[in-house]
Design a protein around this motif. Structure first.
Motif: not given
Length: 366
Positions: A58-59, A62-63
């Motif tokens: 997820t991280e 999103r980046h």
């Protein structure tokens, strides 16, 4: 104003030309495509991540989305790709050919819609590690193709009703190109060609359709094809044809002194190979035949530039004859599957629409 072409491929650009650089990377163009196709042009970040970065955590995802949006804004302008909380929206400064196509359909402008459909949605574009995106592309591609086929069929009906028989045959021919295995469409094209006076072309299409089904699937064509073929062969030809409009080059008695001489046009041979990857060979074969015929004394041969310009016009043989002022037309196809090569040819008389000569050449191996 930027334009995003989605039909027949994927290309982003403006009046200065195609966009290049970091914003034109595949996944960023895919991001624009998904936003442009959304009904409200707004999608959540989670939806975009699930489509375009499903393999990333997820991280990281999103980046990657944030970087893509930054690069797009830098290239296209801050007001074109907008962030609204957890949603991403597309501004009004991007026009797509899909939207133009669907607007033309909504307005009943069928000819414009058909002209705008340059090919399958995102043809040749894929993201190997984004299965949800690929499923979305397949769904949109099928939907738009069905709308295109529906427009073509309705256009054929309208042209028939208005007496534009050649135009109706052109529409049916485009339908047969999109779905060559559909026997109902094959019958529609045969009927249209026969109504336009090209009975030989109708019978030739029946043979091509039957051969295609046998070679691709090992099945016979719909019985309706055989019944229509029999009827066209047995019916007497129409006693009269609509006269061709005189050209400025024609003499006062309606006889064109140039086309009265032996003349021929060699149309680009169609590549009907399963992968449609032998056009270079079919074009080369066409040029070899043109060169050979140009050496025949007394025979006037239409030039390569003139004949190749008609490749996508969808004209029947009479239309070709009128355009190039020739008495006969040589057309054919090339099919290569594995080590098997088949070349099919036919020589058609422009005035009557009948096939004067036809031959099929097969070669195995090598």
């Amino acid at each position: 104003m930027f334009t995003l072409r989605l039909l027949g491929g994927l290309l982003l650009g403006n009046e200065a030309g195609p966009l290049t650089g970091r914003a034109a990377q595949k996944r960023r163009l895919a991001l624009l495509s998904v936003l442009a196709m959304a009904p409200t042009r707004v999608l959540s970040r989670d939806k975009l991540i699930g489509l375009l970065w499903p393999e990333s955590d997820t991280e990281q995802a999103r980046h990657l989305l944030s970087v893509a949006l930054y690069e797009l804004r830098k290239a296209l302008g801050e007001d074109l790709v907008l962030s609204r909380g957890d949603d991403v929206a597309l501004g009004d400064g991007l026009r797509t050919d899909v939207r133009s196509f669907e607007e033309a359909l909504a307005e009943g402008a069928l000819e414009r819609a058909v002209e705008l459909y340059a090919g399958p949605f995102l043809d040749g574009f894929y993201l190997s590690d984004a299965p949800e995106f690929e499923r979305w592309v397949d769904s949109e591609r099928d939907r738009l193709a069905r709308r295109y086929q529906g427009a073509l069929e309705k256009l054929a009906e309208e042209r028939t009703a208005s007496g534009d028989l050649r135009g109706a045959a052109d529409a049916w021919r485009k339908l047969a190109t999109v779905d060559p295995f559909n026997s109902r469409i094959a019958c529609g094209l045969m009927e249209a060609l026969a109504a336009a006076g090209d009975r030989a072309g109708a019978l030739q299409h029946a043979r091509t359709h039957e051969a295609l089904l046998r070679e691709e699937f090992g099945v016979e064509a719909d019985p309706e094809i055989a019944a229509l073929t029999t009827r066209l062969r047995e019916e007497p030809p129409a006693e009269s044809r609509r006269p061709r409009a005189a050209t400025p080059a024609e003499s006062a008695d309606g006889v064109d002194p140039v086309s009265a001489a032996p003349s021929i046009a060699v149309l680009p041979f169609a590549d009907v190979s399963p992968a449609r990857d032998n056009q270079y060979f079919s074009d080369g074969l066409t040029e070899e035949i043109l060169n050979a015929l140009s050496r025949v004394p007394g025979l006037r041969v239409a030039g390569r530039t003139s004949t190749f310009a008609l490749r996508d016009r969808g004209l029947d043989v009479r239309g070709v004859g009128d355009a190039l002022r020739v008495r006969t037309v040589l057309e054919g196809s090339v099919r290569k599957a594995g080590d098997r090569l088949r070349i099919t040819t036919s020589l058609v008389d422009v005035a009557s629409g009948y096939t004067l000569w036809g031959e099929t050449y097969d070669r195995e191996g090598g």
